[in-house]
Design a protein around this motif. Sequence first.
Motif, PDB file in Angstrom:
ATOM      1  N   ASP A 364       0.838  -1.197   0.000  1.00 36.42           N
ATOM      2  CA  ASP A 364       0.000   0.000   0.000  1.00 36.42           C
ATOM      3  C   ASP A 364       0.877   1.253   0.000  1.00 36.42           C
ATOM      4  O   ASP A 364       1.831   1.366   0.782  1.00 36.42           O
ATOM      5  CB  ASP A 364      -0.909   0.005   1.233  1.00 36.42           C
ATOM      6  CG  ASP A 364      -1.986  -1.071   1.153  1.00 36.42           C
ATOM      7  OD1 ASP A 364      -2.358  -1.447   0.025  1.00 36.42           O
ATOM      8  OD2 ASP A 364      -2.432  -1.542   2.214  1.00 36.42           O
ATOM      9  N   LEU A 365       0.542   2.202  -0.852  1.00 37.97           N
ATOM     10  CA  LEU A 365       1.259   3.472  -0.942  1.00 37.97           C
ATOM     11  C   LEU A 365       0.300   4.606  -0.609  1.00 37.97           C
ATOM     12  O   LEU A 365      -0.771   4.724  -1.222  1.00 37.97           O
ATOM     13  CB  LEU A 365       1.830   3.685  -2.353  1.00 37.97           C
ATOM     14  CG  LEU A 365       2.903   2.703  -2.831  1.00 37.97           C
ATOM     15  CD1 LEU A 365       3.227   2.970  -4.300  1.00 37.97           C
ATOM     16  CD2 LEU A 365       4.156   2.821  -1.983  1.00 37.97           C
ATOM     17  N   ASP A 366       0.680   5.413   0.355  1.00 38.86           N
ATOM     18  CA  ASP A 366      -0.107   6.614   0.604  1.00 38.86           C
ATOM     19  C   ASP A 366       0.385   7.719  -0.326  1.00 38.86           C
ATOM     20  O   ASP A 366       1.271   7.535  -1.167  1.00 38.86           O
ATOM     21  CB  ASP A 366      -0.029   7.026   2.071  1.00 38.86           C
ATOM     22  CG  ASP A 366       1.403   7.221   2.548  1.00 38.86           C
ATOM     23  OD1 ASP A 366       2.304   7.426   1.701  1.00 38.86           O
ATOM     24  OD2 ASP A 366       1.642   7.154   3.767  1.00 38.86           O
ATOM     25  N   GLU A 367      -0.163   8.893  -0.164  1.00 38.34           N
ATOM     26  CA  GLU A 367       0.188   9.997  -1.068  1.00 38.34           C
ATOM     27  C   GLU A 367       1.652  10.387  -0.937  1.00 38.34           C
ATOM     28  O   GLU A 367       2.335  10.652  -1.936  1.00 38.34           O
ATOM     29  CB  GLU A 367      -0.716  11.197  -0.749  1.00 38.34           C
ATOM     30  CG  GLU A 367      -0.654  12.298  -1.789  1.00 38.34           C
ATOM     31  CD  GLU A 367      -1.716  13.351  -1.572  1.00 38.34           C
ATOM     32  OE1 GLU A 367      -1.513  14.481  -2.024  1.00 38.34           O
ATOM     33  OE2 GLU A 367      -2.745  13.033  -0.943  1.00 38.34           O
ATOM     34  N   THR A 370       3.871   7.676  -2.526  1.00 42.85           N
ATOM     35  CA  THR A 370       3.758   7.714  -3.978  1.00 42.85           C
ATOM     36  C   THR A 370       4.681   8.777  -4.558  1.00 42.85           C
ATOM     37  O   THR A 370       5.318   8.568  -5.598  1.00 42.85           O
ATOM     38  CB  THR A 370       2.306   7.994  -4.383  1.00 42.85           C
ATOM     39  OG1 THR A 370       1.445   7.006  -3.798  1.00 42.85           O
ATOM     40  CG2 THR A 370       2.147   7.969  -5.891  1.00 42.85           C
ATOM     41  N   ASP A 389      -2.792  -3.953  -3.484  1.00 47.69           N
ATOM     42  CA  ASP A 389      -3.753  -3.298  -2.609  1.00 47.69           C
ATOM     43  C   ASP A 389      -4.157  -4.295  -1.527  1.00 47.69           C
ATOM     44  O   ASP A 389      -4.848  -5.281  -1.792  1.00 47.69           O
ATOM     45  CB  ASP A 389      -4.963  -2.849  -3.418  1.00 47.69           C
ATOM     46  CG  ASP A 389      -5.956  -2.052  -2.578  1.00 47.69           C
ATOM     47  OD1 ASP A 389      -5.699  -1.873  -1.366  1.00 47.69           O
ATOM     48  OD2 ASP A 389      -6.992  -1.615  -3.122  1.00 47.69           O
ATOM     49  N   ALA A 405      -6.422   3.567  -4.552  1.00 50.97           N
ATOM     50  CA  ALA A 405      -5.365   2.799  -5.207  1.00 50.97           C
ATOM     51  C   ALA A 405      -5.256   3.176  -6.673  1.00 50.97           C
ATOM     52  O   ALA A 405      -4.148   3.283  -7.222  1.00 50.97           O
ATOM     53  CB  ALA A 405      -5.647   1.304  -5.055  1.00 50.97           C
ATOM     54  N   ARG A 408      -3.332   6.353  -6.971  1.00 48.89           N
ATOM     55  CA  ARG A 408      -1.882   6.154  -6.797  1.00 48.89           C
ATOM     56  C   ARG A 408      -1.257   5.599  -8.076  1.00 48.89           C
ATOM     57  O   ARG A 408      -0.167   6.012  -8.481  1.00 48.89           O
ATOM     58  CB  ARG A 408      -1.619   5.193  -5.633  1.00 48.89           C
ATOM     59  CG  ARG A 408      -2.238   5.631  -4.312  1.00 48.89           C
ATOM     60  CD  ARG A 408      -1.574   6.880  -3.761  1.00 48.89           C
ATOM     61  NE  ARG A 408      -2.148   7.222  -2.458  1.00 48.89           N
ATOM     62  CZ  ARG A 408      -3.070   8.160  -2.266  1.00 48.89           C
ATOM     63  NH1 ARG A 408      -3.521   8.855  -3.297  1.00 48.89           N
ATOM     64  NH2 ARG A 408      -3.531   8.405  -1.062  1.00 48.89           N
ATOM     65  N   LEU A 412       1.735   7.305 -10.355  1.00 47.29           N
ATOM     66  CA  LEU A 412       2.963   6.614 -10.738  1.00 47.29           C
ATOM     67  C   LEU A 412       3.160   6.656 -12.247  1.00 47.29           C
ATOM     68  O   LEU A 412       4.281   6.854 -12.739  1.00 47.29           O
ATOM     69  CB  LEU A 412       2.925   5.172 -10.234  1.00 47.29           C
ATOM     70  CG  LEU A 412       3.047   4.953  -8.721  1.00 47.29           C
ATOM     71  CD1 LEU A 412       2.910   3.473  -8.381  1.00 47.29           C
ATOM     72  CD2 LEU A 412       4.379   5.473  -8.202  1.00 47.29           C
TER      73      LEU A 412
END
Length: 468
Positions: A364-367, A370, A389, A405, A408, A412
Amino acid sequence: MTAAGAAGPVDGSDDRGGLRAALGGLTTRGRSFLAAGVAAAVCAYVLGQGDLLRVGLLLAVLPLVCVAVLHRTRYRVTGSRRLSPSRVPAGSEARVHLRMDNVSRLHTGLLMLQDRVPYVLGPRPRFVLDRVEPGGVREVSYRVRSDLRGRYPLGPLQLRLNDPFGMCELTRSFSAYDTLVVIPRTEPLPPLRLSGAASGYGDGRHRSLALAGEDDIIPRGYRHGDDLRRVHWRSTARFGELMVRREEQPQRARCTVLLDTRRIAYQGAGPGSAFEWAVSGAASALVHMVERGFSVRLLTDEGSAMPEGSGDGFAGPAQESAESAGLMLDTLAVVDHSDGGGLSRAVDVLRGGDEGLLVAFFGDLDEEQTAVAARLRQRSRGAVAFVLDSDDWVGGGEGVASAPAAARLRLLREAGWTAMAVPPGAELAGLWQRAGQEGSGGQPAGTRAPGAPASGAGSTAGFSGGWS
């Protein structure tokens, strides 16, 4: 196949445990005979029965004699263990071969051979060996299997010595043990032509000119099979032997496999969890790139790179690639979650600006993370991201990325990544091929990085050039 060193001999006359330890080896039958003998002797004394006293003495002395004889046994045996193979993918079987040699001049009695193994590898194996003649050899084997990656100790071997009447049982242990390495599962991946650099020694590989100009050619001696058109006659006349031009030196293409191990980026546990998929994906990617001739390194979010001791972290010459891949797989066999909260340490490692291709497996990538991942893309020639996710994996979703997701992934791609969402239970080979198809046509519409060429105009993001 790897051979384990022979364990030390087992001597029945070993006094380390002493006679008291030998008495502790009395079996239920031996203790029953001893108790019955003592009881009969007491009853004979009370009742004045001499015949009963003789029976009691016989019952009591028999187990004690067995203890003394077994304790003073002087035969010697040695044991060894061999793993085939010593490194096995999760879910596959390995075979353990045990060998026992009687190096004494006496026949052994009945022996029970037992090997200690972790419970995740299966039940503890036990074998009964009949009398072994002097100089005789007995070989047995068993299988182990684990669905969980890791390093598992095997051993030490144990021998149980029994007397013919089953009155006493002594245990002797060897000192040697071995380690079975269960590496993550790997998938064969389709051979795509990558943009970070062409395959190590294939078409379109990157080369560097040794020196410019006819007079600055660096010659070397002629070798069988060299093209005669490369003969440098001026150097040949100077040195008196055939010399050929060495105008270019191939450089091995580079690839960095980044594994996100942050604990907060994954949910769930077990072989089917998102984290285990990411570990297996990283293993598959590095094996595939090594097979294609790339110089590969493994990088985690904590900034640790493998193989160690190689300066910039990349594998050494081609002949060391297989060994380096083995070391990286051994690392992935025991990799665990990190307590870190970000990817900034990985950015510090990728500071060179010419890191070749970057293949990343993110949780999981938060803002904020990212944005950090976008900075990672700027440090490489091409970048492919597989994003998992956790909510989708834990919830058993249908692989449709949630709105956060999806946002994000869009960020990317705008930063130049070829970003792929990983649905639960997906096969990496299919995602790998899709990433190659998307990368070969440039960035998807509407996700082009500022200043980057439009789709079909030679984008360098992700994969490019179609099949190799």
